[in-house]
Design a protein around this motif. Structure first.
Motif, PDB file in Angstrom:
ATOM      1  N   ASP A 133       0.836  -1.206   0.000  1.00  0.00           N
ATOM      2  CA  ASP A 133       0.000   0.000   0.000  1.00  0.00           C
ATOM      3  C   ASP A 133       0.871   1.257   0.000  1.00  0.00           C
ATOM      4  OD1 ASP A 133      -2.421  -1.320  -0.066  1.00  0.00           O
ATOM      5  OD2 ASP A 133      -3.005  -0.798   1.982  1.00  0.00           O
ATOM      6  N   TYR A 134       1.940   1.224   0.774  1.00  0.00           N
ATOM      7  CA  TYR A 134       2.849   2.375   0.810  1.00  0.00           C
ATOM      8  C   TYR A 134       3.454   2.624  -0.563  1.00  0.00           C
ATOM      9  CZ  TYR A 134       6.884   5.291   1.763  1.00  0.00           C
ATOM     10  OH  TYR A 134       7.815   6.293   1.716  1.00  0.00           O
ATOM     11  N   GLU A 135       3.885   1.574  -1.239  1.00  0.00           N
ATOM     12  CA  GLU A 135       4.465   1.724  -2.576  1.00  0.00           C
ATOM     13  C   GLU A 135       3.423   2.282  -3.545  1.00  0.00           C
ATOM     14  OE1 GLU A 135       7.579   1.497  -3.301  1.00  0.00           O
ATOM     15  OE2 GLU A 135       8.261   0.609  -1.420  1.00  0.00           O
ATOM     16  N   TRP A 136       2.181   1.820  -3.418  1.00  0.00           N
ATOM     17  CA  TRP A 136       1.103   2.338  -4.258  1.00  0.00           C
ATOM     18  C   TRP A 136       0.918   3.836  -3.998  1.00  0.00           C
ATOM     19  CZ3 TRP A 136      -3.564   4.684  -3.187  1.00  0.00           C
ATOM     20  CH2 TRP A 136      -4.463   4.798  -4.246  1.00  0.00           C
ATOM     21  N   ALA A 137       0.883   4.215  -2.722  1.00  0.00           N
ATOM     22  CA  ALA A 137       0.703   5.628  -2.356  1.00  0.00           C
ATOM     23  C   ALA A 137       1.871   6.464  -2.875  1.00  0.00           C
ATOM     24  CB  ALA A 137       0.574   5.776  -0.844  1.00  0.00           C
ATOM     25  N   ARG A 138       3.076   5.959  -2.731  1.00  0.00           N
ATOM     26  CA  ARG A 138       4.239   6.685  -3.234  1.00  0.00           C
ATOM     27  C   ARG A 138       4.132   6.883  -4.748  1.00  0.00           C
ATOM     28  NH1 ARG A 138      10.143   4.332  -2.229  1.00  0.00           N
ATOM     29  NH2 ARG A 138       9.389   2.887  -3.802  1.00  0.00           N
ATOM     30  N   GLY A 139       3.687   5.858  -5.445  1.00  0.00           N
ATOM     31  CA  GLY A 139       3.481   5.969  -6.886  1.00  0.00           C
ATOM     32  C   GLY A 139       2.431   7.006  -7.249  1.00  0.00           C
ATOM     33  N   MET A 140       1.344   7.055  -6.478  1.00  0.00           N
ATOM     34  CA  MET A 140       0.280   8.046  -6.723  1.00  0.00           C
ATOM     35  C   MET A 140       0.806   9.458  -6.469  1.00  0.00           C
ATOM     36  SD  MET A 140      -2.384   6.445  -7.759  1.00  0.00           S
ATOM     37  CE  MET A 140      -3.762   7.528  -7.488  1.00  0.00           C
ATOM     38  N   ILE A 141       1.577   9.618  -5.394  1.00  0.00           N
ATOM     39  CA  ILE A 141       2.144  10.930  -5.064  1.00  0.00           C
ATOM     40  C   ILE A 141       3.047  11.408  -6.193  1.00  0.00           C
ATOM     41  CG2 ILE A 141       3.793  12.078  -3.514  1.00  0.00           C
ATOM     42  CD1 ILE A 141       2.497  10.377  -1.233  1.00  0.00           C
ATOM     43  N   GLU A 142       3.874  10.509  -6.711  1.00  0.00           N
ATOM     44  CA  GLU A 142       4.790  10.882  -7.790  1.00  0.00           C
ATOM     45  C   GLU A 142       4.043  11.130  -9.095  1.00  0.00           C
ATOM     46  OE1 GLU A 142       7.576   7.636  -7.714  1.00  0.00           O
ATOM     47  OE2 GLU A 142       8.523   8.372  -5.867  1.00  0.00           O
ATOM     48  N   LYS A 143       3.140  10.240  -9.466  1.00  0.00           N
ATOM     49  CA  LYS A 143       2.427  10.352 -10.746  1.00  0.00           C
ATOM     50  C   LYS A 143       1.587  11.618 -10.825  1.00  0.00           C
ATOM     51  CE  LYS A 143      -0.785   7.896 -13.759  1.00  0.00           C
ATOM     52  NZ  LYS A 143      -1.515   6.642 -13.995  1.00  0.00           N
ATOM     53  N   TYR A 144       0.881  11.939  -9.755  1.00  0.00           N
ATOM     54  CA  TYR A 144      -0.041  13.073  -9.761  1.00  0.00           C
ATOM     55  C   TYR A 144       0.540  14.312  -9.077  1.00  0.00           C
ATOM     56  CZ  TYR A 144      -3.439   9.770 -11.523  1.00  0.00           C
ATOM     57  OH  TYR A 144      -4.083   8.839 -12.297  1.00  0.00           O
ATOM     58  N   GLN A 145       1.819  14.251  -8.700  1.00  0.00           N
ATOM     59  CA  GLN A 145       2.498  15.380  -8.054  1.00  0.00           C
ATOM     60  C   GLN A 145       1.719  15.870  -6.834  1.00  0.00           C
ATOM     61  OE1 GLN A 145       5.721  16.835  -9.410  1.00  0.00           O
ATOM     62  NE2 GLN A 145       5.465  14.667  -9.817  1.00  0.00           N
ATOM     63  N   LEU A 146       1.272  14.917  -6.022  1.00  0.00           N
ATOM     64  CA  LEU A 146       0.483  15.233  -4.842  1.00  0.00           C
ATOM     65  C   LEU A 146       1.379  15.753  -3.729  1.00  0.00           C
ATOM     66  CD1 LEU A 146      -1.808  12.054  -4.777  1.00  0.00           C
ATOM     67  CD2 LEU A 146      -2.264  14.270  -5.851  1.00  0.00           C
ATOM     68  N   GLY A 147       0.836  16.628  -2.919  1.00  0.00           N
ATOM     69  CA  GLY A 147       1.537  17.127  -1.748  1.00  0.00           C
ATOM     70  C   GLY A 147       2.512  18.250  -2.030  1.00  0.00           C
ATOM     71  N   LEU A 148       2.608  18.679  -3.268  1.00  0.00           N
ATOM     72  CA  LEU A 148       3.572  19.726  -3.621  1.00  0.00           C
ATOM     73  C   LEU A 148       2.950  21.117  -3.611  1.00  0.00           C
ATOM     74  CD1 LEU A 148       5.455  17.945  -6.544  1.00  0.00           C
ATOM     75  CD2 LEU A 148       6.085  18.082  -4.117  1.00  0.00           C
ATOM     76  N   GLY A 149       1.619  21.194  -3.614  1.00  0.00           N
ATOM     77  CA  GLY A 149       0.940  22.482  -3.637  1.00  0.00           C
ATOM     78  C   GLY A 149       0.246  22.768  -2.321  1.00  0.00           C
ATOM     79  N   ASP A 150      -0.979  23.262  -2.433  1.00  0.00           N
ATOM     80  CA  ASP A 150      -1.753  23.683  -1.263  1.00  0.00           C
ATOM     81  C   ASP A 150      -2.588  22.568  -0.640  1.00  0.00           C
ATOM     82  OD1 ASP A 150      -0.819  26.257  -1.591  1.00  0.00           O
ATOM     83  OD2 ASP A 150      -2.511  26.862  -2.850  1.00  0.00           O
ATOM     84  N   VAL A 151      -2.541  21.368  -1.215  1.00  0.00           N
ATOM     85  CA  VAL A 151      -3.357  20.253  -0.728  1.00  0.00           C
ATOM     86  C   VAL A 151      -2.421  19.189  -0.157  1.00  0.00           C
ATOM     87  CG1 VAL A 151      -5.063  18.493  -1.339  1.00  0.00           C
ATOM     88  CG2 VAL A 151      -5.131  20.734  -2.463  1.00  0.00           C
ATOM     89  N   PRO A 152      -2.333  19.091   1.175  1.00  0.00           N
ATOM     90  CA  PRO A 152      -1.420  18.111   1.775  1.00  0.00           C
ATOM     91  C   PRO A 152      -1.926  16.682   1.612  1.00  0.00           C
ATOM     92  CG  PRO A 152      -2.673  19.229   3.474  1.00  0.00           C
ATOM     93  CD  PRO A 152      -3.030  19.901   2.179  1.00  0.00           C
ATOM     94  N   VAL A 153      -0.976  15.765   1.627  1.00  0.00           N
ATOM     95  CA  VAL A 153      -1.266  14.337   1.623  1.00  0.00           C
ATOM     96  C   VAL A 153      -0.990  13.819   3.033  1.00  0.00           C
ATOM     97  CG1 VAL A 153      -0.618  12.073   0.710  1.00  0.00           C
ATOM     98  CG2 VAL A 153      -0.666  14.070  -0.802  1.00  0.00           C
ATOM     99  N   LEU A 154      -1.965  13.110   3.588  1.00  0.00           N
ATOM    100  CA  LEU A 154      -1.840  12.512   4.916  1.00  0.00           C
ATOM    101  C   LEU A 154      -1.795  11.000   4.753  1.00  0.00           C
ATOM    102  CD1 LEU A 154      -4.679  14.575   6.642  1.00  0.00           C
ATOM    103  CD2 LEU A 154      -2.273  15.189   6.403  1.00  0.00           C
ATOM    104  N   LEU A 155      -0.735  10.381   5.226  1.00  0.00           N
ATOM    105  CA  LEU A 155      -0.638   8.924   5.194  1.00  0.00           C
ATOM    106  C   LEU A 155      -0.893   8.400   6.601  1.00  0.00           C
ATOM    107  CD1 LEU A 155       2.445   8.309   2.869  1.00  0.00           C
ATOM    108  CD2 LEU A 155       0.027   8.474   2.272  1.00  0.00           C
ATOM    109  N   SER A 156      -1.777   7.425   6.675  1.00  0.00           N
ATOM    110  CA  SER A 156      -2.196   6.886   7.960  1.00  0.00           C
ATOM    111  C   SER A 156      -2.050   5.372   7.947  1.00  0.00           C
ATOM    112  CB  SER A 156      -3.655   7.270   8.209  1.00  0.00           C
ATOM    113  OG  SER A 156      -4.118   6.784   9.435  1.00  0.00           O
ATOM    114  N   SER A 157      -1.540   4.821   9.030  1.00  0.00           N
ATOM    115  CA  SER A 157      -1.424   3.356   9.115  1.00  0.00           C
ATOM    116  C   SER A 157      -2.740   2.787   9.639  1.00  0.00           C
ATOM    117  CB  SER A 157      -0.268   2.968  10.032  1.00  0.00           C
ATOM    118  OG  SER A 157      -0.385   3.577  11.296  1.00  0.00           O
ATOM    119  N   ALA A 158      -3.215   1.738   8.957  1.00  0.00           N
ATOM    120  CA  ALA A 158      -4.436   1.066   9.405  1.00  0.00           C
ATOM    121  C   ALA A 158      -4.167   0.440  10.765  1.00  0.00           C
ATOM    122  CB  ALA A 158      -4.869   0.014   8.400  1.00  0.00           C
ATOM    123  N   TRP A 159      -5.006   0.764  11.724  1.00  0.00           N
ATOM    124  CA  TRP A 159      -4.829   0.318  13.109  1.00  0.00           C
ATOM    125  C   TRP A 159      -4.766  -1.210  13.159  1.00  0.00           C
ATOM    126  CZ3 TRP A 159      -3.949   3.456  17.210  1.00  0.00           C
ATOM    127  CH2 TRP A 159      -3.971   2.872  18.462  1.00  0.00           C
TER     128      TRP A 159
END
Length: 196
Positions: A133-159
């Motif tokens: 899941d982390y690798e998937w999220a990292r791929g999404m962040i890179e592909k869509y350039q997430l977290g670089l502007g005004d919209v933060p990305v929050l990663l949360s571990s499933a309890w």
């Protein structure tokens, strides 16, 4: 920040890590008029109101509820699965879009077109169950350039699935433009406590 949760019943998604299965059935809550919900939120007088679920956008009057809550002067957030359109939401509502990683079992429900509807004050949340899941999220962040502007990305571990310490280590190693998010209510009051 002190927050009043408005939890709407009913959710068509079945995430593997759902921490509020009691909110899945549409008849699991208490029927209330919008005016009564707003009165209860006003009585609590907190600076933040979060409308969540279940899936709040599965409720046909959610936009009306959000409009009424905005009249109180509190900061109003909507936490949604990312499976429903955001276009009809009233201006001023801050959106938290929960992208579903593969470990959720609901990755196909993601509407990636919603990312373009986000702006300053909104957030993207991704709950992770494991390294895949982390690798998937990292791929999404890179592909869509997430977290670089005004919209933060929050990663949360499933309890109970992924340790926050492990997720923190991965974030530090990769220097991702993302923040670690913890389920503070579980850290403070324990896993089984609800209504806090």
């Amino acid at each position: 920040m002190p927050c009043t949760f408005v939890r709407l019943a009913g959710c068509p998604l079945r995430c593997t890590y759902c921490d509020t299965p009691q909110a899945i059935p549409t008849d699991s809550g208490e029927w209330m008029r919008i005016a009564d919900v707003v009165d209860e939120v006003r009585r609590r007088a907190r600076p933040l109101v979060l409308v969540t679920g279940g899936e709040p956008l599965a409720q046909r009057n959610c936009a009306q509820l959000l409009s009424e809550l905005l009249t109180m002067g509190s900061l109003v957030q909507l936490e949604t699965s990312g499976a429903y359109p955001l276009a009809d939401l009233p201006a001023g509502v801050r959106k938290i879009v929960d992208l579903k990683a593969p470990g959720s079992g609901e990755v196909l429900r993601n509407r990636l077109d919603l990312l373009a509807d986000l702006s300053a004050g909104d957030e993207i949340k991704i709950v992770l169950t494991d390294r895949a899941d982390y690798e998937w999220a990292r791929g999404m962040i890179e592909k869509y350039q997430l977290g670089l502007g005004d919209v933060p990305v929050l990663l949360s571990s499933a309890w109970g699935s992924l340790g926050a310490d492990q997720l923190c280590q991965w974030l530090l190693e990769d220097r991702l433009p993302a923040r670690l998010q913890l389920q503070l209510h579980k850290v403070i009051w324990g896993e089984g406590v609800s209504g806090v």
